[in-house]
Design a protein around this motif. Structure first.
Motif, PDB file in Angstrom:
ATOM      1  N   ILE A 137       2.192   1.626  -3.680  1.00  0.00           N
ATOM      2  CA  ILE A 137       1.223   1.955  -4.722  1.00  0.00           C
ATOM      3  C   ILE A 137       0.605   3.341  -4.517  1.00  0.00           C
ATOM      4  O   ILE A 137       0.122   3.965  -5.446  1.00  0.00           O
ATOM      5  N   ASN A 138       0.658   3.852  -3.281  1.00  0.00           N
ATOM      6  CA  ASN A 138       0.154   5.200  -3.021  1.00  0.00           C
ATOM      7  C   ASN A 138       1.263   6.249  -2.988  1.00  0.00           C
ATOM      8  O   ASN A 138       1.005   7.413  -2.684  1.00  0.00           O
ATOM      9  N   ALA A 178      -5.398  -2.943  -4.816  1.00  0.00           N
ATOM     10  CA  ALA A 178      -3.980  -2.764  -5.125  1.00  0.00           C
ATOM     11  C   ALA A 178      -3.487  -3.821  -6.099  1.00  0.00           C
ATOM     12  O   ALA A 178      -2.779  -3.521  -7.066  1.00  0.00           O
ATOM     13  N   LEU A 212      -2.270  -2.925  -9.837  1.00  0.00           N
ATOM     14  CA  LEU A 212      -0.864  -3.127 -10.150  1.00  0.00           C
ATOM     15  C   LEU A 212      -0.677  -4.105 -11.294  1.00  0.00           C
ATOM     16  O   LEU A 212       0.165  -3.894 -12.169  1.00  0.00           O
ATOM     17  N   VAL A 269      -5.999   4.127  -3.196  1.00  0.00           N
ATOM     18  CA  VAL A 269      -6.035   2.671  -3.118  1.00  0.00           C
ATOM     19  C   VAL A 269      -6.140   2.302  -1.652  1.00  0.00           C
ATOM     20  O   VAL A 269      -5.238   2.569  -0.867  1.00  0.00           O
ATOM     21  N   LEU A 300       0.828  -1.208   0.000  1.00  0.00           N
ATOM     22  CA  LEU A 300       0.000   0.000   0.000  1.00  0.00           C
ATOM     23  C   LEU A 300       0.858   1.250   0.000  1.00  0.00           C
ATOM     24  O   LEU A 300       0.516   2.254  -0.643  1.00  0.00           O
TER      25      LEU A 300
END
Length: 416
Positions: free
Chosen positions: A253-254, A270, A274, A264, A250
């Motif tokens: 991805i953020n 996620a 992705l 997300v 997390l």
């Protein structure tokens, strides 16, 4: 009964040290930062240290403080460019600094050209030193967005010649490095150099923090699932069972480096966003930067139990999305102990739903009673247990059964 968070040390956190030095324009306004990995010894810049640097940049809790919204100049080895790590970052945020090849390996210039062209086509800006202006690098030169001149290595007359050559042959931005006096700055500015870096403007500053490393066995399990093209549900199950793995995903991805424009807030989202290819590369990068470890530490097991228990309790009354959020609250409720920093600081670097942050930081909102009840199950606080159970309209039998299920589920961690 599981111990409280104060009983834990910080087993999953690793020290991270990254230095940054400002790159400024003619008006001395910051346009970017060059980043240096201070977690490795000087002179040990390798493909492996590149992977470690990239992972730290994307996952350390202080990364937003480190980079802000500035352009990032990242040193690369030619081997790391071919390893695929840069596939994980957003090209618009990065300048890749490409080294010259050793004189004994001049044939590498042609061999590396396809990789450099592919990076350029993806939108990455490439920076080279003055060597790119020499005849052997003729085919590299059109790829240059920046050309850097080291004022310590090059004499004044030599720099002047190279600057004139660059102005005649390319539209690249010219950067003077290691500028240490105002006289140097004014002379280079007069020659047409537009960007500057050095101690006269700003010394390199350290940003130190913590990042977490999950166990290698768990990462390998994730990699194997991705290689088998397992379902999103199967992959999500692995993420749910390892709080350090899920936090890293997390956080990545953020992060600004990923370049996402939307929130997300669940592991399923996620994984879907992705995609298997990038998930595999992220897991591989994580594996190369993780340290050997045995079974999951007690703190991780406790976090997993909390998450699963909250998820099961929430399922009695809340919709599926809120149950996912309940799991996130439980599994991230020990981040302060895992990262060795205040929980508010750790959460500030994650994009999470309000219901999650309110429960974790203020014990308020729709998930707060579930967290209080979960903590009461651990500590044996009968009064808190009774009050929360009544507020949620849950019976003691329902709660005890859910707790047993959560404990049993956590026990399977050692069997996977």
């Amino acid at each position: 009964m599981y111990p409280t968070e104060n009983a834990f040390a910080n087993p999953g956190a690793a020290s991270v040290s990254i230095a940054r030095q400002a790159i400024v324009d003619k008006n001395q306004a910051v346009v970017g930062y060059e980043l240096f990995n201070r977690s490795v010894q000087k002179g040990e810049h390798t493909a492996s240290s590149d992977a470690q640097m990239l992972f730290n940049l994307l996952s350390m809790a202080e990364s937003e403080t480190l980079v802000g919204k500035a352009l990032l100049f990242v040193n690369c080895t030619l081997d790391s460019l071919a390893a695929g790590h840069v596939d994980l970052i957003a090209p618009e945020h990065y300048v890749l600094q490409i080294p010259a090849v050793p004189l004994s390996q001049i044939d590498q210039i042609q061999l590396r050209l396809p990789t450099l062209r592919a990076l350029h086509a993806r939108g990455f800006r490439l920076a080279f030193d003055y060597s790119v202006l020499t005849q052997p690098y003729e085919e590299w030169l059109p790829l240059a967005a920046y050309i850097k001149f080291d004022t310590v290595v090059l004499k004044s007359a030599t720099i002047t010649s190279f600057i004139r050559l660059a102005q005649a042959k390319t539209q690249a931005h010219l950067v003077a490095e290691k500028v240490s006096t105002q006289t140097q700055y004014l002379q280079l500015k007069e020659l047409g150099v537009g960007l500057f870096q050095g101690d006269w403007f700003a010394r390199a500053t350290l940003v130190e923090g913590q990042s977490m490393r999950p166990g290698q066995a768990t990462i390998l399990q994730l990699i194997n699932l991705v290689r088998k093209q397992a379902s999103t549900a199967e992959i999500e199950e692995v993420l749910k069972r390892d709080p350090t793995l899920s936090f890293n995903l997390l956080r990545f991805i953020n992060s600004a480096g990923f370049g996402l424009r939307t929130e997300v807030s669940s592991f399923k989202h996620a994984v879907m966003l992705l995609g298997l290819q990038r998930l595999f590369k992220w897991a591989a990068l994580l594996l190369t930067t993780s340290t050997l470890s045995g079974a999951a530490p007690a703190i991780g097991t406790t976090a997993v139990v909390r998450g699963r228990l909250m998820e099961l309790l929430a399922a009695e009354a809340l919709p599926a999305d809120d149950c996912d959020h309940a799991f996130v609250v439980g599994i991230f409720s020990l981040l302060d102990s895992m990262l060795g920093m205040p929980l508010e600081t750790a959460l500030a670097n994650l994009t999470l739903p309000d219901s999650v942050t309110q429960a974790l930081l203020h014990r308020s909102g729709p998930l707060a009673h579930y967290l209080t009840l979960t903590l009461a199950c651990e500590s044996g606080d009968d009064e808190a247990f009774a009050q929360s159970a009544q507020a949620l309209q849950l019976t003691e039998k329902q709660i005890n059964w859910a707790h047993l299920q959560a404990l049993a589920w956590a026990e399977t961690l050692g069997e996977t």
